[in-house]
Design a protein around this motif. Structure first.
Motif, PDB file in Angstrom:
ATOM      1  N   GLU A   1      -4.422  -5.442   1.063  1.00  0.00           N
ATOM      2  CA  GLU A   1      -4.106  -6.830   1.397  1.00  0.00           C
ATOM      3  C   GLU A   1      -2.644  -7.023   1.792  1.00  0.00           C
ATOM      4  O   GLU A   1      -2.315  -7.927   2.559  1.00  0.00           O
ATOM      5  N   LEU A   2      -1.754  -6.197   1.261  1.00  0.00           N
ATOM      6  CA  LEU A   2      -0.320  -6.310   1.559  1.00  0.00           C
ATOM      7  C   LEU A   2       0.139  -5.076   2.322  1.00  0.00           C
ATOM      8  O   LEU A   2       1.097  -4.392   1.932  1.00  0.00           O
ATOM      9  N   THR A   3      -0.540  -4.782   3.430  1.00  0.00           N
ATOM     10  CA  THR A   3      -0.256  -3.569   4.185  1.00  0.00           C
ATOM     11  C   THR A   3       1.169  -3.535   4.732  1.00  0.00           C
ATOM     12  O   THR A   3       1.735  -2.464   4.936  1.00  0.00           O
ATOM     13  N   PHE A   4       1.753  -4.705   4.956  1.00  0.00           N
ATOM     14  CA  PHE A   4       3.086  -4.780   5.552  1.00  0.00           C
ATOM     15  C   PHE A   4       4.194  -4.460   4.572  1.00  0.00           C
ATOM     16  O   PHE A   4       5.365  -4.372   4.954  1.00  0.00           O
ATOM     17  N   MET A   5       3.893  -4.310   3.287  1.00  0.00           N
ATOM     18  CA  MET A   5       4.937  -3.990   2.296  1.00  0.00           C
ATOM     19  C   MET A   5       4.439  -2.911   1.336  1.00  0.00           C
ATOM     20  O   MET A   5       4.488  -3.061   0.116  1.00  0.00           O
ATOM     21  N   SER A   6       4.000  -1.813   1.935  1.00  0.00           N
ATOM     22  CA  SER A   6       3.497  -0.698   1.130  1.00  0.00           C
ATOM     23  C   SER A   6       4.592  -0.056   0.289  1.00  0.00           C
ATOM     24  O   SER A   6       4.306   0.696  -0.649  1.00  0.00           O
ATOM     25  N   TYR A   7       5.854  -0.349   0.624  1.00  0.00           N
ATOM     26  CA  TYR A   7       6.994   0.213  -0.110  1.00  0.00           C
ATOM     27  C   TYR A   7       7.178  -0.421  -1.486  1.00  0.00           C
ATOM     28  O   TYR A   7       7.884   0.123  -2.334  1.00  0.00           O
ATOM     29  N   ALA A   8       6.577  -1.600  -1.723  1.00  0.00           N
ATOM     30  CA  ALA A   8       6.861  -2.358  -2.948  1.00  0.00           C
ATOM     31  C   ALA A   8       6.116  -1.754  -4.139  1.00  0.00           C
ATOM     32  O   ALA A   8       4.887  -1.598  -4.097  1.00  0.00           O
ATOM     33  N   PRO A   9       6.823  -1.418  -5.214  1.00  0.00           N
ATOM     34  CA  PRO A   9       6.143  -0.917  -6.414  1.00  0.00           C
ATOM     35  C   PRO A   9       5.431  -2.051  -7.133  1.00  0.00           C
ATOM     36  O   PRO A   9       5.723  -3.231  -6.920  1.00  0.00           O
ATOM     37  N   SER A  10       4.483  -1.693  -7.994  1.00  0.00           N
ATOM     38  CA  SER A  10       3.716  -2.692  -8.734  1.00  0.00           C
ATOM     39  C   SER A  10       3.791  -2.418 -10.230  1.00  0.00           C
ATOM     40  O   SER A  10       3.920  -1.278 -10.664  1.00  0.00           O
TER      41      SER A  10
END
Length: 389
Positions: A316-325
């Motif tokens: 769903e958030l393909t544009f910010m794959s860099y963001a950790p969760s």
């Protein structure tokens, strides 16, 4: 450095959106839509002369009857009070002053913020006889404009930028600024309370600054932080869509001022369109982002639940794959300590600067492993590389 925020307010059909669109089409650059992100165009970055600010359109409310208009306008005025440095109050020059105009003017004057009064739909050079009636609002000198014909917008923008408070848009401290963003009722306030409780040291609660959000400095493990809380949104019947829009406006103001955004997601609801709207704003602002999945304790879990949710985030958030969760429960405190540690890690990586020598060494090694392509017998030569921002 953050940008001042200007909110456009006024009753329906006075031309708020017309003005917003006129400026958007001519004098400003709007943040482009990111693939996979759908959102309303309710804010834009405006550059006028040598100053840049964020313009917010609070229009779009169409009350069903005159009985509702004052309550609706009160809500819009509250939105402006919360999110702006300067309030652009628009009225209809053809219709004249109405009871709703007087009501909103009275509320806006109580905020103590600078108010610019724009009288729209003045399409001719000569002013109508009743133009001077607008002085009765007590706000100051009204500026005649025509948003549709783009008349006198330069004078209006001059007045707006001259109205910015002293030092607006600046941050003096070197602490890591963390903004809590997300749609209503995902647990932002609960996480703030959890983070600031127990062994945390609260320096002092500061209300106000330039956004009327709640800024709380605190210290953890010798590091100084500033929490920017965008909570406090209350749901009301019949204005749910407006409340959703308001959550985006609050996020815009907070994102402008932060280093790292904690994007809070409700684990039970999953990632919604509203989540993607807010995530897109943080992504395009170039801020560090940590996806915080809250209410994790309320899910029935097996060995695959967390991995499945991570796949949903990636999808769903393909544009910010860099963001950790991080998967937490603000209510129970589960893994809450990991939130600040992850925010610090993201802030450090966002601020990292790689020396030019190291970058050039890397490029040299890379070109030795794989030669650059050639064109008409001439091979591409890379002279040097440096990090510019």
């Amino acid at each position: 450095m953050s940008k001042p925020v200007v909110a456009i307010v006024g009753r329906p059909n006075v031309g708020k959106s017309t003005l917003f669109n006129a400026l958007a089409g001519e004098k400003i650059s709007i943040v482009k839509d990111t693939p996979g992100v759908t959102r309303d165009r309710i804010y834009a970055d405006v550059t006028w002369l040598d100053k840049t600010f964020t313009m917010i359109d609070t229009g779009g409310i169409e009350p069903d009857s005159s009985d509702i208009i004052l309550s609706q306008m009160r809500h819009q005025a509250e939105m402006a009070m919360d999110t702006s440095d300067v309030i652009l109050f628009m009225v209809d020059g053809k219709e004249g002053i109405t009871a709703a105009d007087r009501e909103v003017a009275s509320m806006l004057m109580k905020t103590g913020k600078k108010i610019v009064l724009a009288v729209n739909k003045i399409d001719k050079a000569e002013l109508p006889d009743d133009f001077y009636d607008f002085y009765e609002l007590g706000i100051g000198e009204p500026i005649p404009i025509s948003a549709a014909n783009m008349l006198n917008l330069g004078d209006l923008l001059d007045e707006i930028v001259d109205s910015f408070p002293e030092g607006a848009g600046t941050e003096e401290d070197d602490s890591i600024k963390i903004a809590m963003i997300g749609k209503p009722n995902v647990g932002k306030s609960s996480l703030v309370n959890r983070l600031l409780g127990e062994d945390r040291v609260i320096v002092s609660p500061i209300a106000g600054t330039t956004r009327d959000s709640i800024d709380t400095p605190f210290e953890k493990d010798g590091e100084q932080y500033l929490l920017i809380d965008t909570a406090g949104i209350r749901r009301k019947s019949k204005v749910n869509e407006d409340i959703e829009k308001f959550s985006v406006l609050r996020a815009v103001a907070a994102i402008e001022r932060c280093d790292v955004c904690l994007l809070m997601i409700d684990a039970q609801e999953g990632i919604t369109e509203q989540d993607k709207k807010i995530a897109g704003i943080a992504h395009e602002a170039g801020k560090g982002i940590v996806v915080v999945v809250n209410k994790w304790d309320l899910l029935e879990k097996d060995n695959h639940t967390m991995n499945d949710f991570k796949k949903e985030i990636a999808r769903e958030l393909t544009f910010m794959s860099y963001a950790p969760s991080v998967f937490i429960s603000a209510l129970t405190g589960q893994r809450v300590d990991n939130v600040i540690a992850m925010a610090k890690y993201v802030a450090e990586n966002r601020a990292m600067r790689i020396p030019t020598g190291q970058l050039n060494s890397l490029i040299t090694d890379a070109t030795m492993m794989k030669q650059p392509p050639s064109d008409k017998g001439k091979r591409l030569k890379i002279y040097y590389v440096t990090q510019v921002g």
